[in-house]
Design an enzyme around this catalytic site. Sequence first.
Site, PDB file in Angstrom:
ATOM      1  N   ARG A  70       1.229  -0.803  -0.068  1.00 45.05           N
ATOM      2  CA  ARG A  70      -0.553   0.029   0.265  1.00 45.05           C
ATOM      3  C   ARG A  70       0.804   0.795  -0.122  1.00 45.05           C
ATOM      4  NH1 ARG A  70      -4.578   0.568   4.298  1.00 45.05           N
ATOM      5  NH2 ARG A  70      -2.889   0.216   6.508  1.00 45.05           N
ATOM      6  N   THR A 125      -1.881   7.408  -0.694  1.00 38.78           N
ATOM      7  CA  THR A 125      -3.351   7.180  -0.937  1.00 38.78           C
ATOM      8  C   THR A 125      -4.119   5.547  -0.557  1.00 38.78           C
ATOM      9  OG1 THR A 125      -2.288   5.533  -2.577  1.00 38.78           O
ATOM     10  CG2 THR A 125      -1.690   8.078  -3.248  1.00 38.78           C
ATOM     11  N   ASP A 148       0.561  -3.582  12.224  1.00 35.03           N
ATOM     12  CA  ASP A 148       1.527  -3.641  10.405  1.00 35.03           C
ATOM     13  C   ASP A 148       2.136  -5.203  10.523  1.00 35.03           C
ATOM     14  OD1 ASP A 148       2.960  -4.209   8.196  1.00 35.03           O
ATOM     15  OD2 ASP A 148       3.182  -1.966   8.423  1.00 35.03           O
ATOM     16  N   ASP A 163       5.483  -6.251   9.514  1.00 35.15           N
ATOM     17  CA  ASP A 163       6.081  -5.787  10.595  1.00 35.15           C
ATOM     18  C   ASP A 163       6.388  -6.563  11.364  1.00 35.15           C
ATOM     19  OD1 ASP A 163       6.999  -3.329   8.506  1.00 35.15           O
ATOM     20  OD2 ASP A 163       6.655  -1.802  10.088  1.00 35.15           O
TER      21      ASP A 163
END
Length: 209
Positions: free
Chosen positions: A103, A107, A199, A202
Amino acid sequence: MKNFKLIDHPIIKRDLTILRDKKTPSSQFRPTLRRISIMLAFEAARDLKLKEFTVQTPLEKTKGYDLKDNVVLVPVLRAGLGIIGGFLDVFSNARVGHIGLARNEQTLEPVDYYFKIPQRIKRSVVFLLDPMLATGGSGSAAIKFLRQRGAETVRYVCLVAAPEGVKRISKDHPDVIIYSAALDRELNNKGYILPGLGDAGDRVFGTNE
Ligand code: PRP
Ligand code: URA
């Protein structure tokens, strides 16, 4: 949300809590995610068709079963790699494709950087694997790529879904069933799922440890 199936199980709830906990290091996150993935695989396969054949036990012949359709597993890089091990434990004969999507942090649109899919996926059951369904942009793009390659039956397996993402997939790909261990509350203004687990890529790979 008729295309959404919540996979509800006490062990999944316990393990998902471990994954949500920000103190859980990647060394514990990975095996816990793998264990949940095995359970997700069983549930997402619940209605797969079987073919019968005769098997010889050490004592006599009896009826045996195998899956009727070929299975193709497609993790979305990176975080989907955290799920693939558990799925391969369950579908050891599966062929595996990879879709690389990241991603754009401003945006929130997915940017594709890798696509390698097995031949002849047309009549296979394709499990698209990504722990996080947030805006649904990545999932929707991944399904579009799979469709362009001829995939017919696609099942989307995730760990945590946001209502926004479920709506997006249901609108763009109404025939795709989403299997998830949780339906969380909402997205924050950066597109992160709340309460979520952060995340996922991560957390799987210990990027910030
Ligand atoms: C995460 C996640 C999904 C995507 C979900 O990947 O694994 O692919 O975000 O968000 P969306 O539904 O809003 O598209 P990310 O883009 O962070 O890449 P990574 O796995 O490499 O960290
Ligand atoms: N991607 C993630 O890894 N986590 C989120 O909460 C949203 C998108």
